[in-house]
Design an enzyme around this catalytic site. Structure first.
Site, PDB file in Angstrom:
ATOM      1  N   SER A 124       0.862  -1.176   0.000  1.00 47.41           N
ATOM      2  CA  SER A 124       0.000   0.000   0.000  1.00 47.41           C
ATOM      3  C   SER A 124       0.902   1.231   0.000  1.00 47.41           C
ATOM      4  O   SER A 124       1.724   1.388   0.903  1.00 47.41           O
ATOM      5  CB  SER A 124      -0.877  -0.027   1.256  1.00 47.41           C
ATOM      6  OG  SER A 124      -1.599   1.177   1.386  1.00 47.41           O
ATOM      7  N   LYS A 150      -1.466  -0.969  -4.143  1.00 43.86           N
ATOM      8  CA  LYS A 150      -2.620  -0.166  -3.737  1.00 43.86           C
ATOM      9  C   LYS A 150      -2.156   1.271  -3.576  1.00 43.86           C
ATOM     10  O   LYS A 150      -1.140   1.529  -2.933  1.00 43.86           O
ATOM     11  CB  LYS A 150      -3.159  -0.715  -2.418  1.00 43.86           C
ATOM     12  CG  LYS A 150      -4.151   0.172  -1.712  1.00 43.86           C
ATOM     13  CD  LYS A 150      -4.814  -0.581  -0.566  1.00 43.86           C
ATOM     14  CE  LYS A 150      -4.847   0.235   0.695  1.00 43.86           C
ATOM     15  NZ  LYS A 150      -5.415  -0.542   1.834  1.00 43.86           N
ATOM     16  N   LYS A 152      -3.103   5.221  -2.473  1.00 46.19           N
ATOM     17  CA  LYS A 152      -4.017   6.085  -1.731  1.00 46.19           C
ATOM     18  C   LYS A 152      -4.447   7.217  -2.656  1.00 46.19           C
ATOM     19  O   LYS A 152      -3.615   7.797  -3.375  1.00 46.19           O
ATOM     20  CB  LYS A 152      -3.313   6.652  -0.498  1.00 46.19           C
ATOM     21  CG  LYS A 152      -2.963   5.595   0.549  1.00 46.19           C
ATOM     22  CD  LYS A 152      -4.206   5.066   1.233  1.00 46.19           C
ATOM     23  CE  LYS A 152      -3.842   4.178   2.414  1.00 46.19           C
ATOM     24  NZ  LYS A 152      -5.044   3.615   3.064  1.00 46.19           N
ATOM     25  N   ASP A 177      -7.355   3.273  -2.698  1.00 43.50           N
ATOM     26  CA  ASP A 177      -7.995   3.362  -1.376  1.00 43.50           C
ATOM     27  C   ASP A 177      -8.205   4.833  -1.046  1.00 43.50           C
ATOM     28  O   ASP A 177      -7.250   5.604  -0.955  1.00 43.50           O
ATOM     29  CB  ASP A 177      -7.106   2.701  -0.320  1.00 43.50           C
ATOM     30  CG  ASP A 177      -7.753   2.664   1.068  1.00 43.50           C
ATOM     31  OD1 ASP A 177      -8.897   3.149   1.218  1.00 43.50           O
ATOM     32  OD2 ASP A 177      -7.114   2.133   2.000  1.00 43.50           O
ATOM     33  N   GLU A 202     -11.317   0.978  -2.683  1.00 42.27           N
ATOM     34  CA  GLU A 202     -11.545   0.743  -1.255  1.00 42.27           C
ATOM     35  C   GLU A 202     -12.124   1.981  -0.586  1.00 42.27           C
ATOM     36  O   GLU A 202     -11.592   3.090  -0.748  1.00 42.27           O
ATOM     37  CB  GLU A 202     -10.194   0.362  -0.636  1.00 42.27           C
ATOM     38  CG  GLU A 202     -10.263  -0.134   0.789  1.00 42.27           C
ATOM     39  CD  GLU A 202      -8.884  -0.580   1.296  1.00 42.27           C
ATOM     40  OE1 GLU A 202      -8.025  -0.985   0.465  1.00 42.27           O
ATOM     41  OE2 GLU A 202      -8.656  -0.514   2.507  1.00 42.27           O
ATOM     42  N   ASP A 227     -13.680  -1.114   3.977  1.00 39.74           N
ATOM     43  CA  ASP A 227     -12.691  -1.226   5.052  1.00 39.74           C
ATOM     44  C   ASP A 227     -13.321  -0.632   6.320  1.00 39.74           C
ATOM     45  O   ASP A 227     -13.985  -1.351   7.094  1.00 39.74           O
ATOM     46  CB  ASP A 227     -11.405  -0.493   4.608  1.00 39.74           C
ATOM     47  CG  ASP A 227     -10.322  -0.381   5.682  1.00 39.74           C
ATOM     48  OD1 ASP A 227     -10.558  -0.776   6.826  1.00 39.74           O
ATOM     49  OD2 ASP A 227      -9.219   0.123   5.374  1.00 39.74           O
ATOM     50  N   LYS A 251      -9.537  -6.493   8.766  1.00 43.12           N
ATOM     51  CA  LYS A 251      -8.459  -6.146   9.699  1.00 43.12           C
ATOM     52  C   LYS A 251      -8.877  -6.664  11.066  1.00 43.12           C
ATOM     53  O   LYS A 251      -9.985  -6.342  11.538  1.00 43.12           O
ATOM     54  CB  LYS A 251      -8.252  -4.629   9.772  1.00 43.12           C
ATOM     55  CG  LYS A 251      -7.717  -4.010   8.495  1.00 43.12           C
ATOM     56  CD  LYS A 251      -7.412  -2.536   8.689  1.00 43.12           C
ATOM     57  CE  LYS A 251      -7.035  -1.894   7.358  1.00 43.12           C
ATOM     58  NZ  LYS A 251      -6.857  -0.435   7.476  1.00 43.12           N
ATOM     59  N   GLY A 279      -3.954  -3.770   6.488  1.00 37.61           N
ATOM     60  CA  GLY A 279      -2.837  -3.518   7.397  1.00 37.61           C
ATOM     61  C   GLY A 279      -3.019  -2.217   8.158  1.00 37.61           C
ATOM     62  O   GLY A 279      -3.801  -1.344   7.747  1.00 37.61           O
TER      63      GLY A 279
HETATM   64  O1  OSB Z   1      -6.954   2.196   4.972  1.00 37.46           O
HETATM   65  O2  OSB Z   1      -5.899   0.376   4.760  1.00 37.46           O
HETATM   66  C1  OSB Z   1      -5.959   1.518   5.211  1.00 37.46           C
HETATM   67  C2  OSB Z   1      -2.632   2.511   6.821  1.00 37.46           C
HETATM   68  C3  OSB Z   1      -3.084   3.223   7.898  1.00 37.46           C
HETATM   69  C4  OSB Z   1      -4.438   3.391   8.087  1.00 37.46           C
HETATM   70  C5  OSB Z   1      -5.341   2.849   7.191  1.00 37.46           C
HETATM   71  C6  OSB Z   1      -4.897   2.108   6.107  1.00 37.46           C
HETATM   72  C7  OSB Z   1      -3.515   1.970   5.901  1.00 37.46           C
HETATM   73  C8  OSB Z   1      -2.921   1.293   4.757  1.00 37.46           C
HETATM   74  C9  OSB Z   1      -1.540   0.700   4.922  1.00 37.46           C
HETATM   75  O3  OSB Z   1      -3.427   1.266   3.663  1.00 37.46           O
HETATM   76  C10 OSB Z   1      -1.568  -0.747   5.218  1.00 37.46           C
HETATM   77  C11 OSB Z   1      -0.231  -1.287   5.644  1.00 37.46           C
HETATM   78  O4  OSB Z   1       0.687  -1.333   4.815  1.00 37.46           O
HETATM   79  O5  OSB Z   1      -0.095  -1.685   6.818  1.00 37.46           O
HETATM   80 MG    MG Z   2      -8.244   1.108   3.721  1.00 37.89          MG
END
Ligand code: OSB
Ligand code: MG
Length: 358
Positions: A124, A150, A152, A177, A202, A227, A251, A279
């Site tokens: 991500s 992924k 952001k 995401d 997402e 999520d 999660k 994550g």
């Molecule tokens: O939305 O999945 C999410 C990190 C912090 C808070 C929310 C998210 C995320 C990530 C990173 O997308 C996931 C990771 O690499 O641990």
């Molecule tokens: Mg997410």
């Protein structure tokens, strides 16, 4: 612990991860470990490091110590008198699950009903200062072997960026995401993403919404993955029955622990809804739990479970989590399959508390 690189989402930027490890100890010198995944600020969900500590100390441990438990599945029902506070619950329950698996001489993955021997790994990538920087970061991770990227996104950093990325990487398994950065008024922007063949998008809309996502999904070709909106089996049922998503990001902390995660997994399996493991920028203990749960069969896409060195100069487990051909091997040693790297943990530790059953 300092992250190697700051991680920027639509709601804020993280440069460090503040967390605690829960060690569950029985009377026979066995130890199990869990990790609190909450952030110091309530941006992603309402919990924080401070609220998880408070809830564990003042509410969850007294319930846990009240009478013996025979199986870790009993913990989530015992904790259900406490509303939400899912990350607090998961940190404690996770430590007991690891302890239980070790006492059974089983890997945590096997104790949870896992069947796979390895899980596919994705990465991500936070919002980058420029598209050229983003392309360079992607190139680097693809060379390392990650099987899915992924990105952001947020309003203003979406269609044009994804177009550029797709142009450079036409065949990469790609998803976006939004962490709740859009509203139903933005449907025209989100529809434009349909042309890029994203595996899914997402959490485009409200962090607590299920209904509006069903309207949006009916207008998008790209599958929606929820999520933030999924905090329990009840939420998962509503979302699936309403057609609010075609995929769920699971999660452990967000849904209140491994037992609830298994329930959602089993429901999704019944309904043919693929899930994958999200994550929370975890350190090694939380990461090892994610690997164990992702060994269950309905985890059908690469997770946000990247190697330790994607986040940390030195992780707190040994060996660290490593990538082999874009996959992470599931250890068959008892429990989470990694030891605590006590020296690394002590270097970062600022406090220690001990709570005992009376
Ligand atoms: O939305 O999945 C999410 C990190 C912090 C808070 C929310 C998210 C995320 C990530 C990173 O997308 C996931 C990771 O690499 O641990
Ligand atoms: Mg997410």
């Amino acid at each position: 612990m300092d992250l190697k690189n700051p991680f920027q989402t639509s709601f804020g930027t993280f440069s460090t991860k503040d967390f605690f490890i829960v060690e569950a100890v029985d009377g026979n010198e066995n130890s199990g470990y869990g990790e609190s995944v909450a952030f110091p600020v309530p941006w992603y969900t309402e919990e924080t490091v401070a609220t998880t500590e408070h809830v564990i100390k003042d509410f969850l441990l007294p319930l846990l110590f009240k009478e013996p438990i025979r199986h870790p599945d009993e913990i989530s029902s015992r904790f259900s008198v406490i509303r939400r506070n899912n990350m607090a619950k998961a940190a404690v329950e996770g430590a007991v699950w690891d302890l239980y698996a070790k006492r059974q001489g089983m890997s945590l993955a096997t104790a949870l009903g896992g069947e796979k021997h390895r899980v596919e790994s994705g990465v991500s990538i936070g919002i980058q200062p420029s598209v050229s920087k983003l392309l360079a970061v992607m190139e680097h991770h693809l060379e390392e072997g990650y099987k899915r990227i992924k990105l952001k996104i947020k309003p203003g950093i979406d269609v044009a960026v994804i177009r550029e990325v797709r142009h450079h990487f036409p065949d990469v398994q790609l998803m976006a995401d939004a962490n709740s950065a859009y509203t139903v008024q933005d449907v025209d922007i989100l529809k434009q993403l349909d042309e890029f063949g994203l595996t899914m998008i997402e959490q485009p809309l409200g962090h607590d919404d299920i209904y509006e996502h069903s309207i949006l999904q009916s207008q998008l070709e790209t599958p929606i993955c929820l999520d933030e909106s999924i905090n329990s089996l009840t939420d998962a049922r509503a979302a699936v029955e309403l057609g609010s998503c075609r995929v769920i990001n699971l999660k452990i902390g967000r849904v209140g622990g491994l037992s609830e995660t298994k329930k959602i997994h089993d429901f999704c399996r019944e309904k043919n809804i693929p899930v994958w493991c999200g994550g929370m920028l975890e350190a090694g203990v939380g990461r090892a739990h994610n690997i164990a749960i992702a060994s269950l069969p309905q985890f059908m896409y690469p997770g946000d479970i990247s190697a330790s060195d994607r986040y940390w100069h030195r992780d707190i487990i040994t060996p660290p989590v490593m990538l082999q051909n874009g996959e992470i091997a599931i250890k068959d040693t008892p429990g989470i399959g990694h030891d605590i790297d006590w020296e690394a943990l002590e270097t970062n530790r600022i406090e220690r508390q001990v709570h005992r059953r009376q």
